[in-house]
Design a protein around this motif. Structure first.
Motif, PDB file in Angstrom:
ATOM      1  N   VAL A  69      -0.772   5.111   3.215  1.00 45.37           N
ATOM      2  CA  VAL A  69       0.392   4.581   2.527  1.00 45.37           C
ATOM      3  C   VAL A  69       1.669   4.962   3.287  1.00 45.37           C
ATOM      4  O   VAL A  69       1.853   6.125   3.661  1.00 45.37           O
ATOM      5  N   ASP A  70       2.526   3.989   3.502  1.00 49.38           N
ATOM      6  CA  ASP A  70       3.826   4.229   4.129  1.00 49.38           C
ATOM      7  C   ASP A  70       4.801   4.608   3.015  1.00 49.38           C
ATOM      8  O   ASP A  70       5.384   3.742   2.363  1.00 49.38           O
ATOM      9  N   TYR A  71       4.977   5.911   2.789  1.00 46.89           N
ATOM     10  CA  TYR A  71       5.769   6.373   1.657  1.00 46.89           C
ATOM     11  C   TYR A  71       7.258   6.080   1.834  1.00 46.89           C
ATOM     12  O   TYR A  71       7.968   5.848   0.861  1.00 46.89           O
ATOM     13  N   THR A  72       7.720   6.082   3.056  1.00 46.97           N
ATOM     14  CA  THR A  72       9.128   5.746   3.292  1.00 46.97           C
ATOM     15  C   THR A  72       9.400   4.311   2.873  1.00 46.97           C
ATOM     16  O   THR A  72      10.398   4.010   2.210  1.00 46.97           O
ATOM     17  N   SER A  73       8.475   3.421   3.238  1.00 51.11           N
ATOM     18  CA  SER A  73       8.637   2.014   2.879  1.00 51.11           C
ATOM     19  C   SER A  73       8.532   1.819   1.366  1.00 51.11           C
ATOM     20  O   SER A  73       9.345   1.094   0.771  1.00 51.11           O
ATOM     21  N   HIS A 126      -5.196  -1.571   4.514  1.00 48.37           N
ATOM     22  CA  HIS A 126      -4.659  -2.099   5.771  1.00 48.37           C
ATOM     23  C   HIS A 126      -4.604  -3.628   5.762  1.00 48.37           C
ATOM     24  O   HIS A 126      -4.952  -4.278   6.750  1.00 48.37           O
ATOM     25  N   LEU A 127      -4.174  -4.177   4.651  1.00 50.58           N
ATOM     26  CA  LEU A 127      -4.028  -5.622   4.529  1.00 50.58           C
ATOM     27  C   LEU A 127      -2.599  -6.031   4.861  1.00 50.58           C
ATOM     28  O   LEU A 127      -1.676  -5.221   4.770  1.00 50.58           O
ATOM     29  N   PRO A 128      -2.387  -7.284   5.221  1.00 48.96           N
ATOM     30  CA  PRO A 128      -1.037  -7.736   5.575  1.00 48.96           C
ATOM     31  C   PRO A 128      -0.066  -7.568   4.407  1.00 48.96           C
ATOM     32  O   PRO A 128      -0.430  -7.744   3.242  1.00 48.96           O
ATOM     33  N   PHE A 129       1.165  -7.232   4.733  1.00 48.47           N
ATOM     34  CA  PHE A 129       2.181  -7.039   3.704  1.00 48.47           C
ATOM     35  C   PHE A 129       2.455  -8.345   2.964  1.00 48.47           C
ATOM     36  O   PHE A 129       2.544  -9.416   3.558  1.00 48.47           O
ATOM     37  N   ARG A 130       2.578  -8.226   1.642  1.00 46.09           N
ATOM     38  CA  ARG A 130       3.042  -9.328   0.807  1.00 46.09           C
ATOM     39  C   ARG A 130       4.106  -8.772  -0.146  1.00 46.09           C
ATOM     40  O   ARG A 130       3.980  -7.642  -0.627  1.00 46.09           O
ATOM     41  N   ASP A 131       5.094  -9.553  -0.418  1.00 48.42           N
ATOM     42  CA  ASP A 131       6.181  -9.131  -1.313  1.00 48.42           C
ATOM     43  C   ASP A 131       5.731  -9.302  -2.758  1.00 48.42           C
ATOM     44  O   ASP A 131       6.258 -10.097  -3.523  1.00 48.42           O
ATOM     45  N   TRP A 132       4.725  -8.491  -3.173  1.00 50.78           N
ATOM     46  CA  TRP A 132       4.156  -8.641  -4.506  1.00 50.78           C
ATOM     47  C   TRP A 132       5.165  -8.304  -5.602  1.00 50.78           C
ATOM     48  O   TRP A 132       5.066  -8.820  -6.723  1.00 50.78           O
ATOM     49  N   MET A 152      -2.147  -0.823  -2.860  1.00 52.82           N
ATOM     50  CA  MET A 152      -3.549  -1.042  -2.493  1.00 52.82           C
ATOM     51  C   MET A 152      -3.646  -1.785  -1.158  1.00 52.82           C
ATOM     52  O   MET A 152      -4.562  -1.518  -0.366  1.00 52.82           O
ATOM     53  N   ASP A 153      -2.724  -2.690  -0.884  1.00 54.85           N
ATOM     54  CA  ASP A 153      -2.734  -3.369   0.413  1.00 54.85           C
ATOM     55  C   ASP A 153      -2.570  -2.369   1.553  1.00 54.85           C
ATOM     56  O   ASP A 153      -3.216  -2.489   2.603  1.00 54.85           O
ATOM     57  N   MET A 154      -1.704  -1.374   1.362  1.00 58.20           N
ATOM     58  CA  MET A 154      -1.539  -0.345   2.395  1.00 58.20           C
ATOM     59  C   MET A 154      -2.814   0.467   2.555  1.00 58.20           C
ATOM     60  O   MET A 154      -3.243   0.768   3.682  1.00 58.20           O
ATOM     61  N   ILE A 155      -3.436   0.820   1.451  1.00 54.68           N
ATOM     62  CA  ILE A 155      -4.672   1.614   1.499  1.00 54.68           C
ATOM     63  C   ILE A 155      -5.763   0.873   2.253  1.00 54.68           C
ATOM     64  O   ILE A 155      -6.541   1.476   3.013  1.00 54.68           O
ATOM     65  N   VAL A 202      -1.914   8.696  -5.427  1.00 57.52           N
ATOM     66  CA  VAL A 202      -2.975   9.617  -5.004  1.00 57.52           C
ATOM     67  C   VAL A 202      -3.651   9.010  -3.783  1.00 57.52           C
ATOM     68  O   VAL A 202      -3.989   7.827  -3.779  1.00 57.52           O
ATOM     69  N   GLU A 203      -3.825   9.811  -2.735  1.00 51.26           N
ATOM     70  CA  GLU A 203      -4.556   9.376  -1.552  1.00 51.26           C
ATOM     71  C   GLU A 203      -5.616  10.402  -1.209  1.00 51.26           C
ATOM     72  O   GLU A 203      -5.336  11.612  -1.180  1.00 51.26           O
TER      73      GLU A 203
END
Length: 419
Positions: free
Chosen positions: A31-35, A374-380, A369-372, A57-58
């Motif tokens: 997870v990119d916590y800064t983002s 490694h899926l492409p970013f979406r503006d969910w 979950m996308d970060m976990i 949680v990771e």
């Protein structure tokens, strides 16, 4: 939400519940916590938001706890990881977990007639003798959706309402179809009280919250308002609304409160990280997909790029998420929303609590979950779509079972806020 965001101190988590990175199969953080933090700060600026708390949680470790905004619009008190919110329908997983523990102890038969354990639950044509405890916990009693929630919100006695369900017509035989309930589902609190000979809140504290280390969790309105820091409810325009006890009167369906620290610990326990409290047998029982809920995909249609099959177990939903099995639930009552979503195998997930009638933060769980995975970013969270996204998120909330299971006043507030 207004005002600068104060720096939050590191959370204090009981040492017995910390999983050290060195013991994990992978200490690497996906997870990119800064983002995520930057996007949550943007979310906090939305006009429909007041306060919010998020936990991540990771790899079996709590890696992120932070509050955003205020406990009360223009009140000046910042939300912190210690601020208490309502869980709403995420409470159903607590009730199911408690009943499953009693079943593990041989005190309840999940396949036994619900009439044996919940004397006040009466179904049409005596169906309470055919319906099982498991049917009650998985919304398969054969009643129409949210039966008698309107009467609950009028203040009518919950036990009398459960008896009055016998006056309705079944939409299907028990165990054969799925239809979301609150009044009937709260038969679980009566079951727990009858078996443990304790008040429901006391039984939950003693058997779940205290062993897990959830020191600020409660199951009553007094537990919320008696907290040192608690979030006030607001409508979708950020206006404070009155707090009521409607869904505290069905505590198994919607009565839990806690801060985000405790909710993160709850997620850890549900991941299997506290087997001394929740055994693998209990977790397998409650998380198992028992009934398909295809309508759930319709309500989450904007996320169908990720979501496959949707199912319901005992107080928990499960999904195919881009080929991974995940577990979760959402909730909403007047002025509050909540979510929990996690991968039991990767032991990673996200929880969030907020105090306004908007569903826009619901996209957070998909971004995490996308970060976990490694899926492409979406503006969910639809942060790049402006006010139209907020309006859509409010409208969607009226059509989601976990949200409409909350107070009917919330629906009226949302309609007024949309003009």
């Amino acid at each position: 939400m207004r005002g600068p965001e104060p720096k939050q101190p590191a959370p204090t988590i009981p040492k017995s519940h910390i999983r050290l990175a060195a013991l994990s199969n992978s200490a690497r953080e996906d997870v990119d916590y800064t983002s995520i933090d930057r996007r949550l700060q943007r979310l906090a600026e939305q006009r429909s938001m007041v306060g919010m708390a998020v936990g991540i949680v990771e790899n079996g470790r709590i890696t992120f706890l932070k509050g955003y905004g205020e406990t009360e619009a223009n009140g000046g008190e910042p939300v912190t990881p210690d601020t208490v919110f309502r869980w709403a329908s995420v409470s159903k997983g607590v009730a199911a977990t408690m009943v499953a523990k009693l079943a593990e102890q041989g005190k309840v038969n999940l396949n036994g007639p619900v009439a044996t354990y919940v004397p006040t639950l009466k179904l049409p044509a005596g169906a309470e003798y055919r319906a099982t405890v498991g049917d009650m916990l998985s919304h398969r009693l054969g009643l129409y959706r949210n039966a008698y929630d309107n009467k609950l919100e009028e203040g009518q006695n919950t036990k009398i309402l459960r008896q009055s369900l016998a006056q309705l017509n079944l939409i299907c035989p028990p165990g054969t179809c799925w239809s979301y309930q609150n009044v009937a589902y709260d038969g679980a609190s009566e079951l727990v009280e009858n078996i443990t000979h304790q008040a429901y809140e006391r039984a939950i504290q003693q058997n779940l919250f205290n062993p897990i280390g959830m020191t600020n969790a409660s199951v009553s309105m007094g537990g919320l308002t008696g907290s040192k820091s608690w979030a006030r409810p607001h409508d979708a325009a950020g206006r404070e609304i009155a707090l009521n006890d409607n869904y505290y009167r069905v505590p198994a369906a919607g009565g839990v409160n806690s801060n985000i620290k405790d909710m993160s610990l709850w997620m850890l326990a549900q991941m299997g990280e506290m087997p001394d409290v929740l055994s693998p047998k209990v977790l397998n029982t409650i998380h198992a997909p028992l009934v398909k809920t295809p309508g759930e995909r319709g309500r989450l249609r904007k996320f169908l790029e990720r979501l496959g099959e949707a199912d319901y177990g005992y107080g928990w939903r499960s999904y195919d998420y881009a080929g991974h099995r995940i577990v979760g639930h959402r909730g909403g009552v007047a002025g509050y929303r909540s979510l929990i979503m996690f991968d039991p195998q990767k032991k990673s997930g996200v929880v969030a609590l907020w105090n306004s009638n908007t569903n826009q933060p619901g996209g957070l769980e998909f971004e995490v979950m996308d970060m976990i995975y490694h899926l492409p970013f979406r503006d969910w969270m639809e942060l790049d779509k402006g006010g139209k996204a907020e309006t859509r998120s409010i409208a969607r909330a009226e059509n989601e079972e976990d949200i409409s299971s909350g107070d009917g006043n919330a629906v009226r507030d949302r309609r007024r806020s949309r003009g």
